[in-house]
Design an enzyme around this catalytic site. Structure first.
Site, PDB file in Angstrom:
ATOM      1  N   GLU A   1      -9.540  -0.933  -1.870  1.00 48.46           N
ATOM      2  CA  GLU A   1      -9.236   0.479  -1.580  1.00 48.46           C
ATOM      3  C   GLU A   1      -9.283   1.317  -2.852  1.00 48.46           C
ATOM      4  O   GLU A   1      -9.658   2.485  -2.816  1.00 48.46           O
ATOM      5  CB  GLU A   1      -7.869   0.577  -0.881  1.00 48.46           C
ATOM      6  CG  GLU A   1      -7.971   0.112   0.564  1.00 48.46           C
ATOM      7  CD  GLU A   1      -6.722  -0.554   1.112  1.00 48.46           C
ATOM      8  OE1 GLU A   1      -5.630  -0.384   0.533  1.00 48.46           O
ATOM      9  OE2 GLU A   1      -6.842  -1.269   2.129  1.00 48.46           O
TER      10      GLU A   1
ATOM     11  N   LYS B   1       0.849  -1.202   0.000  1.00 50.94           N
ATOM     12  CA  LYS B   1       0.000   0.000   0.000  1.00 50.94           C
ATOM     13  C   LYS B   1       0.885   1.252   0.000  1.00 50.94           C
ATOM     14  O   LYS B   1       1.908   1.267  -0.654  1.00 50.94           O
ATOM     15  CB  LYS B   1      -0.989  -0.064   1.169  1.00 50.94           C
ATOM     16  CG  LYS B   1      -1.748  -1.412   1.180  1.00 50.94           C
ATOM     17  CD  LYS B   1      -2.886  -1.475   2.151  1.00 50.94           C
ATOM     18  CE  LYS B   1      -3.534  -2.869   2.064  1.00 50.94           C
ATOM     19  NZ  LYS B   1      -4.733  -2.984   2.897  1.00 50.94           N
TER      20      LYS B   1
ATOM     21  N   SER C   1      -6.391  -9.211   7.009  1.00 49.03           N
ATOM     22  CA  SER C   1      -5.838  -9.501   8.331  1.00 49.03           C
ATOM     23  C   SER C   1      -5.154 -10.865   8.423  1.00 49.03           C
ATOM     24  O   SER C   1      -5.257 -11.553   9.439  1.00 49.03           O
ATOM     25  CB  SER C   1      -6.912  -9.359   9.410  1.00 49.03           C
ATOM     26  OG  SER C   1      -7.394  -8.026   9.453  1.00 49.03           O
TER      27      SER C   1
ATOM     28  N   HIS D   1      -8.088  -3.587  -6.257  1.00 47.46           N
ATOM     29  CA  HIS D   1      -8.103  -3.692  -4.794  1.00 47.46           C
ATOM     30  C   HIS D   1      -9.294  -2.900  -4.240  1.00 47.46           C
ATOM     31  O   HIS D   1      -9.653  -1.853  -4.781  1.00 47.46           O
ATOM     32  CB  HIS D   1      -6.796  -3.160  -4.213  1.00 47.46           C
ATOM     33  CG  HIS D   1      -6.650  -3.474  -2.770  1.00 47.46           C
ATOM     34  ND1 HIS D   1      -7.240  -2.706  -1.790  1.00 47.46           N
ATOM     35  CD2 HIS D   1      -6.030  -4.502  -2.138  1.00 47.46           C
ATOM     36  CE1 HIS D   1      -6.971  -3.238  -0.613  1.00 47.46           C
ATOM     37  NE2 HIS D   1      -6.234  -4.322  -0.786  1.00 47.46           N
TER      38      HIS D   1
HETATM   39  P1  13P Z   1      -4.388  -6.341   5.839  1.00 44.93           P
HETATM   40  O1  13P Z   1      -3.567  -7.608   5.758  1.00 44.93           O
HETATM   41  O2  13P Z   1      -3.625  -5.193   6.427  1.00 44.93           O
HETATM   42  O3  13P Z   1      -5.713  -6.589   6.453  1.00 44.93           O
HETATM   43  O4  13P Z   1      -4.658  -5.893   4.311  1.00 44.93           O
HETATM   44  C1  13P Z   1      -5.132  -6.830   3.417  1.00 44.93           C
HETATM   45  C2  13P Z   1      -5.059  -6.282   2.063  1.00 44.93           C
HETATM   46  O5  13P Z   1      -5.775  -5.354   1.729  1.00 44.93           O
HETATM   47  C3  13P Z   1      -4.086  -6.860   1.128  1.00 44.93           C
HETATM   48  O6  13P Z   1      -4.296  -6.415  -0.164  1.00 44.93           O
END
Ligand code: 13P
Length: 249
Positions: A97, A11, A213, A95
């Site tokens: 996001e 990210k 997670s 993704h």
């Molecule tokens: P986390 O592992 O921080 O929950 O994020 C998952 C993710 O969005 C991977 O692309």
């Protein structure tokens, strides 16, 4: 036999210096890990440094996003051929996001997926439901729509080259992992959609990663499931020792 993928989605984290440090720390910890594809996805600015630092190792590098046009007047964008030229082998597409904050739709995901394939990249295409959707029993429908529209017009040959990541939005960055059973239920549905659209062989070969997670202490249970072929890890992929322990699940 599906080869597992353990991928770290960084990210919006890490400078060039931090990236090189990470790769140097990771190298010895995974040098004998030949059982899976090991993928890191740094931000655009650190891709080149990651690729150089990982040269000659088993660590592969992925973009986090791309634009579907090869080139043109699209300020701020980066194309699939540019990523391939740099030495990336994978690219994350769609993704949650990106969908949530940057207006990605199943249609843009489709265009990006096709662009990645055309440039010789392996797209890791993310799908997953929100908490609100799960609570009203829409998971199946949402995933099916994301699958059908996201993979619209793809040939069977194209589909063989895709990796799917199931990332329930409510499990991302919340510490609330789907149980292996919850994940598997959706992974099985995705494999079924794949079978309906692209046939049995493509469905059997499809690698489906779980994301949300994933941590060193829960990856074993997830990877023990036949239908879970790897993990797309966010937060826990940012430290080399933590990421390595997930690679070596
Ligand atoms: P986390 O592992 O921080 O929950 O994020 C998952 C993710 O969005 C991977 O692309």
């Amino acid at each position: 036999m599906r080869r597992p993928v353990i991928a770290g989605n960084w990210k919006l984290y890490k400078t060039v210096k931090e990236t090189v440090q990470f790769v140097e720390q990771l190298k010895p910890l995974v040098q004998n890990s030949s059982h899976c594809d090991i993928v890191i996805a740094p931000p655009f600015t650190a891709l080149s440094a990651a690729i150089h630092a990982a040269a000659g190792t088993n660590i592969l590098v992925s973009g986090q996003d791309l634009f579907w046009e090869k080139e043109g007047a699209f300020t701020g964008e980066v194309s699939a051929p540019m990523l391939a030229d740099l030495g990336c082998q994978f690219c994350i597409v769609g993704h949650s996001e990106r969908r949530q904050y940057f207006g990605e739709t199943n249609e843009t995901v489709n265009r990006k997926t096709q662009a990645a394939l055309a440039a010789g990249l392996t797209p890791i295409v993310c799908i997953g439901e929100t908490l609100a959707e799960r609570e009203v029993n829409q998971t199946h429908t949402v995933i099916q729509t994301q699958f059908d529209e996201g993979f619209n017009n793809l040939t069977v040959q194209d589909f063989f080259r895709i990796v799917v990541a199931y990332e329930p939005v409510w499990a991302i960055g919340t510490g609330r992992t789907a149980t292996p059973e919850m994940a598997v239920e959706v992974h099985k549905q995705i494999r079924q959609f794949a079978q309906q659209k692209f046939g049995s062989e493509a469905s059997r070969e499809l690698r489906i990663l779980y994301g949300g997670s994933v941590k060193p202490n829960n990856i074993k249970g997830l990877m023990a499931q036949v239908d879970i072929d790897g993990a797309l890890v966010g937060g826990a992929s940012l430290k080399a020792d933590s990421f390595a322990s997930m690679v070596n699940f």
